[in-house]
Design a protein around this motif. Structure first.
Motif, PDB file in Angstrom:
ATOM      1  N   PRO A  78       0.808  -1.219   0.000  1.00  0.00           N
ATOM      2  CA  PRO A  78       0.000   0.000   0.000  1.00  0.00           C
ATOM      3  C   PRO A  78       0.840   1.267   0.000  1.00  0.00           C
ATOM      4  O   PRO A  78       1.809   1.380   0.751  1.00  0.00           O
ATOM      5  CB  PRO A  78      -0.804  -0.110   1.300  1.00  0.00           C
ATOM      6  CG  PRO A  78       0.055  -0.942   2.200  1.00  0.00           C
ATOM      7  CD  PRO A  78       0.736  -1.922   1.295  1.00  0.00           C
ATOM      8  N   LEU A  79       0.473   2.200  -0.859  1.00  0.00           N
ATOM      9  CA  LEU A  79       1.063   3.540  -0.840  1.00  0.00           C
ATOM     10  C   LEU A  79       0.238   4.329   0.166  1.00  0.00           C
ATOM     11  O   LEU A  79      -0.681   5.056  -0.173  1.00  0.00           O
ATOM     12  CB  LEU A  79       1.029   4.152  -2.241  1.00  0.00           C
ATOM     13  CG  LEU A  79       1.792   3.343  -3.291  1.00  0.00           C
ATOM     14  CD1 LEU A  79       1.574   3.934  -4.679  1.00  0.00           C
ATOM     15  CD2 LEU A  79       3.269   3.273  -2.963  1.00  0.00           C
ATOM     16  N   ASN A  80       0.553   4.139   1.441  1.00  0.00           N
ATOM     17  CA  ASN A  80      -0.323   4.554   2.524  1.00  0.00           C
ATOM     18  C   ASN A  80       0.016   5.902   3.155  1.00  0.00           C
ATOM     19  O   ASN A  80      -0.657   6.338   4.087  1.00  0.00           O
ATOM     20  CB  ASN A  80      -0.388   3.459   3.603  1.00  0.00           C
ATOM     21  CG  ASN A  80       0.985   2.994   4.055  1.00  0.00           C
ATOM     22  OD1 ASN A  80       1.998   3.635   3.774  1.00  0.00           O
ATOM     23  ND2 ASN A  80       1.023   1.876   4.764  1.00  0.00           N
ATOM     24  N   VAL A  81       1.049   6.577   2.649  1.00  0.00           N
ATOM     25  CA  VAL A  81       1.387   7.933   3.095  1.00  0.00           C
ATOM     26  C   VAL A  81       1.687   8.769   1.858  1.00  0.00           C
ATOM     27  O   VAL A  81       2.397   8.308   0.958  1.00  0.00           O
ATOM     28  CB  VAL A  81       2.601   7.952   4.046  1.00  0.00           C
ATOM     29  CG1 VAL A  81       2.966   9.386   4.435  1.00  0.00           C
ATOM     30  CG2 VAL A  81       2.340   7.113   5.294  1.00  0.00           C
ATOM     31  N   ILE A  82       1.134   9.967   1.811  1.00  0.00           N
ATOM     32  CA  ILE A  82       1.413  10.900   0.721  1.00  0.00           C
ATOM     33  C   ILE A  82       1.929  12.194   1.321  1.00  0.00           C
ATOM     34  O   ILE A  82       1.326  12.737   2.249  1.00  0.00           O
ATOM     35  CB  ILE A  82       0.150  11.207  -0.106  1.00  0.00           C
ATOM     36  CG1 ILE A  82      -0.445   9.927  -0.699  1.00  0.00           C
ATOM     37  CG2 ILE A  82       0.464  12.212  -1.222  1.00  0.00           C
ATOM     38  CD1 ILE A  82      -1.801  10.139  -1.358  1.00  0.00           C
TER      39      ILE A  82
ATOM     40  N   GLY B 290       1.672  -4.959   9.782  1.00  0.00           N
ATOM     41  CA  GLY B 290       2.846  -4.124   9.568  1.00  0.00           C
ATOM     42  C   GLY B 290       2.627  -2.895   8.705  1.00  0.00           C
ATOM     43  O   GLY B 290       3.323  -1.892   8.884  1.00  0.00           O
ATOM     44  N   TYR B 291       1.671  -2.943   7.772  1.00  0.00           N
ATOM     45  CA  TYR B 291       1.444  -1.760   6.932  1.00  0.00           C
ATOM     46  C   TYR B 291       0.763  -0.644   7.717  1.00  0.00           C
ATOM     47  O   TYR B 291       1.183   0.512   7.664  1.00  0.00           O
ATOM     48  CB  TYR B 291       0.610  -2.130   5.703  1.00  0.00           C
ATOM     49  CG  TYR B 291       1.319  -3.075   4.766  1.00  0.00           C
ATOM     50  CD1 TYR B 291       2.549  -2.735   4.194  1.00  0.00           C
ATOM     51  CD2 TYR B 291       0.776  -4.311   4.454  1.00  0.00           C
ATOM     52  CE1 TYR B 291       3.206  -3.609   3.334  1.00  0.00           C
ATOM     53  CE2 TYR B 291       1.420  -5.187   3.595  1.00  0.00           C
ATOM     54  CZ  TYR B 291       2.632  -4.826   3.042  1.00  0.00           C
ATOM     55  OH  TYR B 291       3.288  -5.693   2.191  1.00  0.00           O
ATOM     56  N   ASN B 292      -0.276  -0.994   8.472  1.00  0.00           N
ATOM     57  CA  ASN B 292      -0.972   0.030   9.253  1.00  0.00           C
ATOM     58  C   ASN B 292      -0.071   0.596  10.357  1.00  0.00           C
ATOM     59  O   ASN B 292      -0.022   1.813  10.578  1.00  0.00           O
ATOM     60  CB  ASN B 292      -2.243  -0.545   9.882  1.00  0.00           C
ATOM     61  CG  ASN B 292      -3.250  -0.998   8.840  1.00  0.00           C
ATOM     62  OD1 ASN B 292      -3.312  -0.450   7.741  1.00  0.00           O
ATOM     63  ND2 ASN B 292      -4.041  -1.996   9.184  1.00  0.00           N
ATOM     64  N   ILE B 293       0.653  -0.289  11.038  1.00  0.00           N
ATOM     65  CA  ILE B 293       1.527   0.161  12.122  1.00  0.00           C
ATOM     66  C   ILE B 293       2.664   1.020  11.575  1.00  0.00           C
ATOM     67  O   ILE B 293       2.997   2.060  12.149  1.00  0.00           O
ATOM     68  CB  ILE B 293       2.070  -1.050  12.917  1.00  0.00           C
ATOM     69  CG1 ILE B 293       0.929  -1.726  13.691  1.00  0.00           C
ATOM     70  CG2 ILE B 293       3.183  -0.618  13.872  1.00  0.00           C
ATOM     71  CD1 ILE B 293       1.314  -3.047  14.332  1.00  0.00           C
ATOM     72  N   GLY B 294       3.252   0.607  10.461  1.00  0.00           N
ATOM     73  CA  GLY B 294       4.330   1.393   9.864  1.00  0.00           C
ATOM     74  C   GLY B 294       3.873   2.786   9.489  1.00  0.00           C
ATOM     75  O   GLY B 294       4.568   3.777   9.746  1.00  0.00           O
TER      76      GLY B 294
ATOM     77  N   ASP C  97      -6.114  -1.293   6.500  1.00  0.00           N
ATOM     78  CA  ASP C  97      -7.384  -0.718   6.941  1.00  0.00           C
ATOM     79  C   ASP C  97      -7.986   0.255   5.924  1.00  0.00           C
ATOM     80  O   ASP C  97      -9.055   0.810   6.153  1.00  0.00           O
ATOM     81  CB  ASP C  97      -7.232  -0.034   8.309  1.00  0.00           C
ATOM     82  CG  ASP C  97      -6.189   1.084   8.312  1.00  0.00           C
ATOM     83  OD1 ASP C  97      -5.730   1.506   7.226  1.00  0.00           O
ATOM     84  OD2 ASP C  97      -5.823   1.545   9.419  1.00  0.00           O
ATOM     85  N   GLY C  98      -7.298   0.485   4.817  1.00  0.00           N
ATOM     86  CA  GLY C  98      -7.826   1.356   3.771  1.00  0.00           C
ATOM     87  C   GLY C  98      -7.574   2.830   3.990  1.00  0.00           C
ATOM     88  O   GLY C  98      -8.049   3.657   3.206  1.00  0.00           O
ATOM     89  N   VAL C  99      -6.818   3.188   5.020  1.00  0.00           N
ATOM     90  CA  VAL C  99      -6.551   4.599   5.322  1.00  0.00           C
ATOM     91  C   VAL C  99      -5.236   5.027   4.679  1.00  0.00           C
ATOM     92  O   VAL C  99      -4.225   4.332   4.784  1.00  0.00           O
ATOM     93  CB  VAL C  99      -6.488   4.842   6.845  1.00  0.00           C
ATOM     94  CG1 VAL C  99      -6.052   6.269   7.163  1.00  0.00           C
ATOM     95  CG2 VAL C  99      -7.844   4.545   7.475  1.00  0.00           C
ATOM     96  N   VAL C 100      -5.268   6.188   4.018  1.00  0.00           N
ATOM     97  CA  VAL C 100      -4.062   6.831   3.491  1.00  0.00           C
ATOM     98  C   VAL C 100      -3.889   8.133   4.271  1.00  0.00           C
ATOM     99  O   VAL C 100      -4.860   8.885   4.442  1.00  0.00           O
ATOM    100  CB  VAL C 100      -4.208   7.152   1.983  1.00  0.00           C
ATOM    101  CG1 VAL C 100      -2.992   7.909   1.467  1.00  0.00           C
ATOM    102  CG2 VAL C 100      -4.431   5.867   1.190  1.00  0.00           C
ATOM    103  N   THR C 101      -2.696   8.401   4.763  1.00  0.00           N
ATOM    104  CA  THR C 101      -2.461   9.635   5.516  1.00  0.00           C
ATOM    105  C   THR C 101      -1.725  10.637   4.636  1.00  0.00           C
ATOM    106  O   THR C 101      -0.683  10.324   4.057  1.00  0.00           O
ATOM    107  CB  THR C 101      -1.665   9.371   6.800  1.00  0.00           C
ATOM    108  OG1 THR C 101      -2.384   8.439   7.609  1.00  0.00           O
ATOM    109  CG2 THR C 101      -1.463  10.666   7.584  1.00  0.00           C
ATOM    110  N   LEU C 102      -2.298  11.827   4.543  1.00  0.00           N
ATOM    111  CA  LEU C 102      -1.719  12.924   3.788  1.00  0.00           C
ATOM    112  C   LEU C 102      -0.942  13.821   4.742  1.00  0.00           C
ATOM    113  O   LEU C 102      -1.480  14.295   5.745  1.00  0.00           O
ATOM    114  CB  LEU C 102      -2.820  13.730   3.106  1.00  0.00           C
ATOM    115  CG  LEU C 102      -2.373  14.947   2.304  1.00  0.00           C
ATOM    116  CD1 LEU C 102      -1.628  14.523   1.044  1.00  0.00           C
ATOM    117  CD2 LEU C 102      -3.591  15.815   1.941  1.00  0.00           C
TER     118      LEU C 102
END
Length: 199
Positions: free
Chosen positions: A49-53, A140-144, A188-193
């Motif tokens: 996941p590209l979970n942080v922008i 690990g993706y959500n925690i990271g 969890d489907g959340v991306v943080t900007l």
């Protein structure tokens, strides 16, 4: 170096951008799906996941290769530990007209002809140590993502530069669950900007 092992310790390589006039962009980012892209990169066993922008509305100096390295150091991160990198390079399609493009370690830049936001897309994860081949921990993706964001938010300084970072969670860009996700680890489907301003 930050004490928690994150894939994002490998965030960046140092290269200096010179001779450019940097201008603030007009948008945070463009949703990759609108240009045929996705919020998952192409990894060996599914997508990560590209979970942080980091927003294209951040201070322009943050969005350069050298600038984001300095920003990462202000947050307690650095280049990959002692230059070691395990795993094959990955690609991602950010829907910007470049199709699949190679990572710059763990960063993907949205700068193509059809969606040039200048935003930086990160694949954050928390891993086990090198003795366990940097396998991901459970969740690990959500925690990271959460640990990276916690380290970044607020006011931080490095090498005479002070950064202020504001975070906003976004839903609806990435499906929740483990279907198609690398290692079968659910997200969890959340991306943080992150919007980063140099003070």
């Amino acid at each position: 170096m930050y004490s928690t092992p994150l894939a994002v310790l490998g965030l960046i390589y140092a290269s200096v951008v010179t001779g450019m006039t940097l201008q603030r962009r007009a948008v945070d980012f463009f949703d990759p799906a609108h240009g045929g892209g996705t919020m998952f990169d192409n990894a060996t066993f599914g997508g990560e996941p590209l979970n942080v922008i980091i927003s294209g509305l951040s201070s322009p100096d943050v969005l350069t290769d050298d600038g984001v390295l300095k920003y990462a150091k202000a947050n307690g991160f650095s280049q990959e530990c002692f230059g070691f990198h395990l795993g094959a390079p990955q690609t991602a399609n950010l829907g910007d007209g470049h199709n699949s493009k190679n990572q710059t370690v763990e960063i993907f830049r949205q700068d193509g002809p059809s969606a040039n936001s200048g935003a930086l897309f990160l694949a954050a994860s928390k891993e086990k140590d090198a003795s366990k081949n940097h396998d991901l921990i459970d969740d690990g993706y959500n925690i990271g993502r959460n640990e990276l964001v916690a380290a970044a938010v607020g006011t931080k300084s490095h090498d005479g530069v002070t950064y202020n970072t504001v975070a906003r969670n976004i839903t609806g860009m990435m499906p929740a669950g483990s279907n198609g996700v690398n290692h079968g680890i659910a997200v969890d489907g959340v991306v943080t900007l992150l919007t980063v301003s140099i003070q």
